[in-house]
Design a protein around this motif. Structure first.
Motif, PDB file in Angstrom:
ATOM      1  N   LEU A 216       4.154   0.704  -1.260  1.00 62.06           N
ATOM      2  CA  LEU A 216       3.701  -0.276  -0.270  1.00 62.06           C
ATOM      3  C   LEU A 216       2.241  -0.025   0.114  1.00 62.06           C
ATOM      4  O   LEU A 216       1.487  -0.971   0.353  1.00 62.06           O
ATOM      5  CB  LEU A 216       4.589  -0.217   0.974  1.00 62.06           C
ATOM      6  CG  LEU A 216       6.002  -0.779   0.827  1.00 62.06           C
ATOM      7  CD1 LEU A 216       6.775  -0.629   2.112  1.00 62.06           C
ATOM      8  CD2 LEU A 216       5.961  -2.245   0.446  1.00 62.06           C
ATOM      9  N   THR A 217       1.845   1.262   0.163  1.00 59.22           N
ATOM     10  CA  THR A 217       0.454   1.569   0.493  1.00 59.22           C
ATOM     11  C   THR A 217      -0.488   0.999  -0.568  1.00 59.22           C
ATOM     12  O   THR A 217      -1.550   0.468  -0.241  1.00 59.22           O
ATOM     13  CB  THR A 217       0.262   3.093   0.614  1.00 59.22           C
ATOM     14  OG1 THR A 217       1.238   3.596   1.501  1.00 59.22           O
ATOM     15  CG2 THR A 217      -1.115   3.432   1.116  1.00 59.22           C
ATOM     16  N   VAL A 218      -0.065   1.101  -1.842  1.00 65.30           N
ATOM     17  CA  VAL A 218      -0.896   0.537  -2.917  1.00 65.30           C
ATOM     18  C   VAL A 218      -1.061  -0.970  -2.702  1.00 65.30           C
ATOM     19  O   VAL A 218      -2.171  -1.511  -2.799  1.00 65.30           O
ATOM     20  CB  VAL A 218      -0.265   0.835  -4.292  1.00 65.30           C
ATOM     21  CG1 VAL A 218      -1.014   0.112  -5.385  1.00 65.30           C
ATOM     22  CG2 VAL A 218      -0.273   2.315  -4.553  1.00 65.30           C
ATOM     23  N   GLU A 219       0.072  -1.640  -2.376  1.00 70.29           N
ATOM     24  CA  GLU A 219       0.008  -3.082  -2.072  1.00 70.29           C
ATOM     25  C   GLU A 219      -1.003  -3.345  -0.967  1.00 70.29           C
ATOM     26  O   GLU A 219      -1.824  -4.271  -1.046  1.00 70.29           O
ATOM     27  CB  GLU A 219       1.369  -3.555  -1.552  1.00 70.29           C
ATOM     28  CG  GLU A 219       2.339  -4.193  -2.519  1.00 70.29           C
ATOM     29  CD  GLU A 219       1.753  -5.338  -3.304  1.00 70.29           C
ATOM     30  OE1 GLU A 219       1.624  -5.148  -4.520  1.00 70.29           O
ATOM     31  OE2 GLU A 219       1.442  -6.390  -2.721  1.00 70.29           O
ATOM     32  N   ALA A 220      -0.949  -2.498   0.072  1.00 72.83           N
ATOM     33  CA  ALA A 220      -1.810  -2.713   1.232  1.00 72.83           C
ATOM     34  C   ALA A 220      -3.274  -2.472   0.896  1.00 72.83           C
ATOM     35  O   ALA A 220      -4.154  -3.176   1.395  1.00 72.83           O
ATOM     36  CB  ALA A 220      -1.374  -1.801   2.368  1.00 72.83           C
TER      37      ALA A 220
END
Lengths: 226, 51, 141, 252
Positions: A216-220
């Protein structure tokens, strides 16, 4: 980039680079430490120095302070790398980015979490925490600060370039389960009950959280490239 | 008729609790319905002024 | 391997591994007794240290409520129909508190094996029925 | 079978386009409102006015007709948001982002209703406004999650970017819903177990259970109406510079 380099090599490379950088700059590990100690000191000042009161609240005080300071410390984890283009390099490499992100989080945990845990041992004396539960405190904080670093990284990625308070507000509600588990471990330990069940649940949260939150951090982070 | 309404309203002394719940429900729902309507009206006013 | 495919495979594999690990850990946690809420039997059989704050719950045994005449002190038995526990409480009781009703008490065990409650809360169950039906059910029993 | 599936797919794709959805919403809004008002009022009047009193709690139990439907709806809205978040993350559907954005305030509102009415109910039956019990605490956390989502979205200028940021949070937060749902079974607590279960027959007499069912249905109808209502405003405010909005909404 040659094919011989495995993902693990890249993981170690990022970890080593970040560790070197943070040891070179002492502020990264001293600031959260000082913040933690100051917050802990506030409680006896505000609640009064009564020994019985403080010792019954000690576990909660230490947990809240550790949670807040590890959350604040993780705030700037990506800003430098975002500005100088290191993050861009992660994305153009053929490696899975979330693994590299996890290396950064792990480094952050090693550099900021460890001093906080040492300081919590020190402050357990200040707050008259029963000495028998020190082991439970250290174990619960070890797992808890890692989860907080993961969550904080997501918050930092979502609020890259925006105010720090925003990232705190985003992340704090999600950190409540960790806080509840941590304090459950502590109260079980103080009541001399078996707390291994709570530790397993925290472990389960980490097992899901490490890959899930890193993805999710990569998405963000990707949001900031549009 | 009036008597049964009064019984309904008082509910054995527990009426205020039940009716305040209903009031909370209605207030929050009304706010949530009105906000988009007001928003649409404002956009409409600004949009027609621009031309 | 194509880079994008490699990244996808890594993501799926790690998430799956994490989920399996989490499942194992949760199963092992559920096999342990880890609530701070006890029935009277559990409180008698477990080695809860006197003085540690716990919550206990059960039914108020019928005919066991003794109210003190000059203070707010109440003594009653809570039971799970196997064991019962004597509870002492000093304070105002909630409306629904009555014999044969469920209660949750928060407090600690004293050295003599009785329970000193700091807080008494009346629990109500998920059964709802009109009074006439309840009367009929009681008759059948 | 294949035919039906492709029709559904086409309908979904059409609904995903803002102008089409706006036209559908404008024409069906009165119908939705009428249906919602009828079912909602019928359920509440039946429940509050005509269902029998409870043998133990008396008339106070009637709060159930407000409290339980709002709580059910609050959880459903969160799941709905997480699903739209997932759709917006994977397929980048524009309408999914708008859905999250207009559902979040409704979810926060219904969570607030559930908390406040539960608190009033707790005061009369348990004897306290608030207890830190698993059910109550996790519902409070859900309220904070809604607040975090609303706050994050309003802080990001670029709305498409905001949609994606918010979908990340919505997907992350969905883990809290099963915890709330199951908290009553996992930890024995003060809060009574669910009255509604799919697996066993209700532990409530039929003349009290039926109005509750109608109330839940009415609340869902109301939610659909409110969502459509909010989505219209959301679509127009996001697309106000597009030509179709100028033609349809401003009529020139």
């Amino acid at each position: 980039m040659t094919n011989r380099d495995s993902t693990l090599d890249w993981f170690m490379l990022v970890l080593r680079r970040d560790l070197t950088l943070s040891f070179r700059r002492s502020a990264t590990y001293i600031t959260p430490l000082i913040f933690f100690l100051i917050v802990v000191t506030f409680f006896p000042l505000a609640l009064g120095p009564s020994q019985s009161l403080l010792s019954s609240m000690a576990a909660g005080i230490i947990w809240i302070s550790a949670l807040l300071s590890s959350l604040l410390a993780v705030e700037g984890i990506f800003s430098e790398d975002f500005r100088d283009g290191t993050l861009d390099q992660y994305f153009v490499s053929s490696e899975p980015v979330f693994v590299l992100i996890f290396a950064k989080v792990l480094c952050h945990w090693l550099v900021c979490g460890a001093p906080i845990i040492l300081a919590s041992v020190l402050s357990s004396v200040f707050l008259y925490l029963p000495s028998g539960v020190l082991f439970a405190l250290i174990i619960s904080l070890l797992l808890g600060t890692l989860f907080m670093s993961l969550l904080g990284a997501l918050g930092a990625a979502l609020s890259l370039g925006r105010s720090a308070i925003l990232s705190a507000i985003i992340v704090l509600p999600f950190s409540i389960p960790t806080l509840l588990m941590g304090t459950a471990i502590m109260s079980a330990a103080i009541n001399q009950q078996d707390y291994s069940g709570f530790i397993s649940i925290m472990g389960a949260m980490l097992a899901i959280g490490i890959p899930g939150l890193c993805l999710l951090t990569v998405e963000a982070i990707l949001l900031n490239y549009e | 008729m009036l008597d049964s309404l009064q019984i309904l309203f008082i509910m054995d002394g527990k009426g205020p609790y039940v009716w305040s719940c209903l009031l909370i429900l209605i207030i929050i729902i009304t706010i949530n319905i009105i906000i988009p309507v007001v928003r649409l009206k404002r956009i409409y006013r600004e949009g027609t002024l621009e031309e | 391997m194509h880079p994008l495919r490699k990244q996808r495979i890594y993501a799926i594999v790690t998430v799956l591994l994490g989920a399996i690990a989490a499942l194992v850990l949760v199963m092992s946690a559920l096999s342990k007794n880890m609530n701070l809420f006890y029935s009277p039997s559990e409180l008698v059989s477990s080695n809860v240290a006197p003085g540690s704050v716990v919550r206990a719950g059960g039914m108020v045994a019928s005919g066991s409520i003794q109210k003190s005449t000059d203070s707010l002190e109440v003594i009653f038995l809570i039971t799970d129909f196997q064991n019962s526990l004597s509870v002492t409480y000093n304070g105002i009781l909630p409306d629904l508190f009555s014999e044969d009703a469920g209660v949750v008490v928060k407090g600690f065990l004293k050295e003599d094996g009785t329970f000193l409650a700091q807080e008494v809360l009346a629990k109500h169950d998920e059964n709802y029925m009109p009074p006439e039906v309840a009367k009929m059910l009681n008759k059948i029993e | 079978m294949n035919r039906v599936w492709s029709r559904i797919k086409n309908w979904l794709i059409a609904m995903g386009s803002p102008p089409h959805f706006y036209r559908w919403a404008t024409s069906s809004l009165p119908w939705l409102a009428g249906l919602a008002v009828i079912v909602f009022c019928a359920g509440l009047i039946w429940g509050l006015g005509f269902s029998p009193t409870d043998y133990k709690q008396g008339d106070v139990y009637r709060i159930i007709y407000i409290h339980v439907p709002s709580a059910i709806l609050a959880e459903s809205i969160y799941i709905f948001m997480a699903i739209s978040g997932f759709i917006s993350m994977v397929w980048r559907a524009k309408i999914a982002g708008m859905l999250i954005n207009s559902a979040a305030p409704l979810g926060a509102g219904f969570t607030l209703i559930a908390l406040l009415t539960g608190s009033i109910w707790g005061k009369t039956t348990w004897g306290t406004w608030w207890v830190w019990d698993a059910r109550l605490t996790s519902t409070l956390i859900m309220f904070f999650l809604y607040a975090a989502i609303i706050g994050l979205h309003s802080s990001i200028e670029n709305k498409t970017k905001g949609d994606r940021a918010v979908s990340i949070l919505a997907v992350l937060g969905v883990v809290i819903v099963p915890i709330i749902k199951k908290s009553v079974d996992w930890w024995q607590t003060l809060h009574q177990p669910s009255t509604f279960t799919l697996t066993s027959s209700p532990s409530m007499s039929p003349d009290m259970y039926l109005p509750l069912l109608v109330c839940v249905l009415g609340f869902y109808c109301l939610f659909i109406f409110m969502l459509t209502n909010g989505l219209r405003a959301e679509i127009i405010s996001r697309e106000r510079d597009k030509s179709w909005v100028k033609k349809q909404f401003f009529k020139y």
